[in-house]
Design a protein around this motif. Structure first.
Motif, short mmCIF file in Angstrom:
data_model
loop_
_atom_site.label_atom_id
_atom_site.label_comp_id
_atom_site.label_asym_id
_atom_site.label_seq_id
_atom_site.Cartn_x
_atom_site.Cartn_y
_atom_site.Cartn_z
N ILE A 222 0.86 -1.17 0.00
CA ILE A 222 0.00 0.00 0.00
C ILE A 222 0.90 1.22 0.00
O ILE A 222 2.06 1.15 0.45
CB ILE A 222 -0.93 -0.01 1.25
N ASP A 232 -3.01 -1.82 -6.16
CA ASP A 232 -4.25 -1.04 -6.19
C ASP A 232 -4.96 -1.13 -7.54
O ASP A 232 -5.86 -0.34 -7.81
CB ASP A 232 -3.98 0.41 -5.82
N ASN A 299 -8.20 0.14 -3.07
CA ASN A 299 -6.97 0.54 -2.38
C ASN A 299 -6.36 1.81 -2.96
O ASN A 299 -5.46 2.39 -2.36
CB ASN A 299 -5.93 -0.58 -2.47
N LYS A 302 -5.24 5.13 -1.00
CA LYS A 302 -5.05 4.87 0.42
C LYS A 302 -3.56 4.87 0.76
O LYS A 302 -2.72 4.55 -0.07
CB LYS A 302 -5.66 3.52 0.80
N THR A 303 -3.26 5.23 1.99
CA THR A 303 -1.88 5.19 2.47
C THR A 303 -1.82 4.34 3.73
O THR A 303 -2.83 4.12 4.41
CB THR A 303 -1.36 6.60 2.80
#
Length: 656
Positions: A222, A232, A299, A302-303
């Motif tokens: 991620i 992702d 995803n 997102k972090t």
């Protein structure tokens, strides 16, 4: 981290080459899928003794011989006997030999029994998921593959009787006169998935593949996470699919290394056999997109969270002092002492250490330092968290807590390693507290061998240490630790009647991913049981992480040295917060003294079990210490020399 990046690039190139060799096979009929390939792709399999073998690790050999094997078969036993004779004939020429068991339903235990009964010296690699046999095109037992590690080409495929001529050709730098010879006789080995090869292109990315990646991979892969790329989208997965196949076949990813046949653990991140085959077969079919929405798109954007999502924000966060890590050289351990944030006795249910720069932080260990001006606390002090590469948060078992006496200081021992680039580390420690005192006290102890001695160049050096539990206890966590030479580790329990039970086995230890292994149910250890840790070290020049294969290695704090370390978190069965049993803790610690030196586990330390300066320090006094003149030092006799004195002697052992 630089080493990891280089390894990943090589792995990607190898995986791409392996897939290229298979071009045109995806979706082909079963007969074509069973054809012997021009090259063999990298893989890792575990042998009948629970040791892992990665094929491309043996790149230094002039030739490698693999033979398909079946337990209990007369034809296979005859072929194995001839393979043993071939190994003996080439023992001085560096050729390596392995048998590969791809039979469904044949266990590692039966392979071990077969090897013992037949006197095999050649390892039997267990191809339980049949992926290696599938790729090699194995059809029956007794098939021999002579591999040239310079190209990873299959120079010869045929019966063992003609393998010698092929080996001679490979060793002479020539192609064998007969590269492919039909193998007849013996049992056929069933590969059910071969008949389904045409179906692999129909494996659903949306329904079958993406959910596996989301469950087992996307937590690290991620943005801002420890993974090198974010999973992702399908396009990302497709682009990295050759590398994914290679890392799955070599058991490097996901980074969970416990033997699936030994123990059950809460934090099991490994792929199941079916998940592994689904990913590999889908990639070999060309990683088709298929229909359906892409689950991994969720995803995007997102972090990585600051703190573990399953724990949330800590109740208390401690910022450790910033530390300037130089570009090169050895950095002495930094002991960072900070005020204890807990003004009253506290109990922790979880601890999460967040590295400021994970590329340089080798480890964090900690302890509570009491305030001598305060009355002694009724609860014991101890560790307030630890960190090693790849570690996750430490979660205390239900019903128990980690005690932190009020006041004083918290000490964090920081070990940094240099990477060629100066950086600043600002590590944080997050504490998750219990609102009321627990029933049980989480205790910790380390099984270790401070007198270890790993000879220069040794490829499979073994060290053993143990502790004897003076009372019943429940084990919460198993955590092994070594440095760059650690290759394999196991922990087993031996009860007073001699019965042994394996608790944890890592066929291949990876320094970059050091995890706690928390049993699904706490393990009951009865009074008098020895917990025996066994470490295997690779101090050979073939270990790419080895700092110096020409050195005889001893125990040491810095990474170029080595450790034999196995931490246990547990509770005493009859200890509660209202009935503290420090006497049991002291007795357990005392057993570790003899357990560190007693290599043959007979309850005594013989003179031959002492090495280096430790032998020099104790050898002259051995007769004096051996009060009962039985040729060995028991626990009471050994207590005449302090642990500090023995450890100092061991650490000062010079290179031989």
């Amino acid at each position: 981290m630089k080493r990891l990046a280089i390894t990943g690039a090589v792995a990607l190139a190898a995986a791409l080459g392996g897939l290229a060799a298979q071009a045109g096979q995806a979706g082909a009929p079963a007969a074509a899928a069973a054809a012997v390939p021009a090259q063999v792709d990298d893989f890792q399999l575990t042998d009948q003794t629970r040791l892992a073998h990665r094929l491309y690790y043996y790149h230094y050999a002039p030739a490698i011989v693999l033979m398909s094997q079946t337990n209990g078969s007369a034809a296979s036993r005859e072929a194995a006997a001839r393979l043993e004779a071939l190994q003996a004939a080439y023992k001085d020429r560096g050729v390596l030999f392995f048998m590969v068991n791809s039979n469904l339903g044949q266990s590692r235990e039966t392979a071990a029994a077969e090897a013992a009964a037949r006197g095999y010296t050649i390892p039997i690699l267990m191809d339980e998921q049949q992926l290696v046999g599938e790729q090699l095109g194995v059809r029956r037992e007794g098939e021999v593959f002579v591999i040239n590690p310079k190209t990873w080409g299959v120079a010869y495929h045929g019966p063992v009787d003609r393998a010698g001529a092929a080996l001679d050709a490979v060793l002479a730098g020539k192609a064998p006169a007969q590269a492919r010879v039909a193998v007849t006789g013996g049992r056929a080995i069933a590969f059910p998935d071969r008949a389904r090869a045409a179906e692999f292109s129909k494996i659903s990315y949306a329904r079958d593949v993406a959910p596996i990646l989301q469950q087992k991979c996307a937590g690290c892969h991620i943005a801002g996470g420890i993974g090198p790329f974010a999973m992702d989208s399908y396009e990302v997965v497709k682009g990295f699919s050759p590398m994914i196949r290679e890392t799955v076949r070599t058991r490097r990813m996901p980074p969970y290394f416990a033997d699936p046949h030994i123990g059950r653990f809460k934090n099991d991140q490994g792929l199941t056999a079916e998940q592994t085959k689904t990913l590999v077969h889908w990639i070999e079919a060309g990683a088709p997109r298929g229909e359906g929405a892409d689950p991994l798109l969720a995803n995007a954007g997102k972090t990585a969270p600051e703190w573990p999502p399953y724990l949330g924000k800590p109740d208390v966060v401690v910022d450790l002092p910033a530390f300037q890590v130089p570009a090169s050289g050895l950095v002495e351990y930094q002991n960072m002492r900070v005020p204890n944030p807990f003004k009253e006795d506290a109990w922790l249910k979880a601890i999460s250490i967040r590295p400021g720069d994970r590329t340089v932080l080798h480890h964090v260990v900690s302890n509570h330092v009491p305030d001598s001006s305060r009355p002694r606390s009724k609860i014991p002090g101890g560790s307030v968290g630890s960190y090693t590469p790849g570690a996750e948060a430490q979660v205390i078992a239900d019903g128990a807590g980690a005690p932190v006496p009020a006041g004083g200081l918290l000490n964090f021992q920081m070990h940094y390693t240099t990477t060629g680039k100066a950086t600043t580390d600002r590590t944080q420690v997050g504490f998750y507290t219990l609102k009321t005192p627990p029933k049980y006290i989480k205790r910790s102890v380390v099984i270790g061998d401070f007198a270890l001695m790993i000879p220069a160049g040794a490829q499979r050096h073994r060290e053993v240490a143990y502790m004897t539990f003076p009372a019943d206890a429940y084990i919460y966590t198993l955590y092994p630790h070594a440095h760059y030479r650690g290759a394999h580790v196991e922990l087993k329990a031996r009860t007073p009647d001699g019965k042994e039970t394996m608790l944890l086995s890592l066929p291949k230890y990876d320094f970059n991913w050091q995890r706690d292994y928390d049993p699904v149910e706490p393990i009951l250890v009865k009074k008098g049981t020895k917990l025996i840790a066994t470490w295997v070290y690779d101090n050979s020049p073939h270990n790419p992480a080895n700092p110096d294969p020409k050195r005889n290695v001893t125990w040491g704090e810095q990474t170029p040295d080595e450790m034999m370390y196995f931490r246990l978190n547990y509770r005493w069965a009859d200890e509660t917060v209202d009935n503290v049993r420090n006497d049991l803790q002291q007795a357990l610690f005392a057993s570790g003294m003899i357990g560190a030196l007693d290599d043959n586990i007979d309850g005594k330390v013989q003179l031959a079990e002492l090495r280096g300066r430790l032998k020099d320090a104790m050898g002259a006094r051995f007769g004096e210490l051996d009060k009962n003149r039985d040729g060995g030092l028991d626990g009471a006799e050994l207590a005449a020399i302090s642990r500090r004195e023995m450890r100092r002697a061991a650490e000062e052992t010079p290179d031989l």
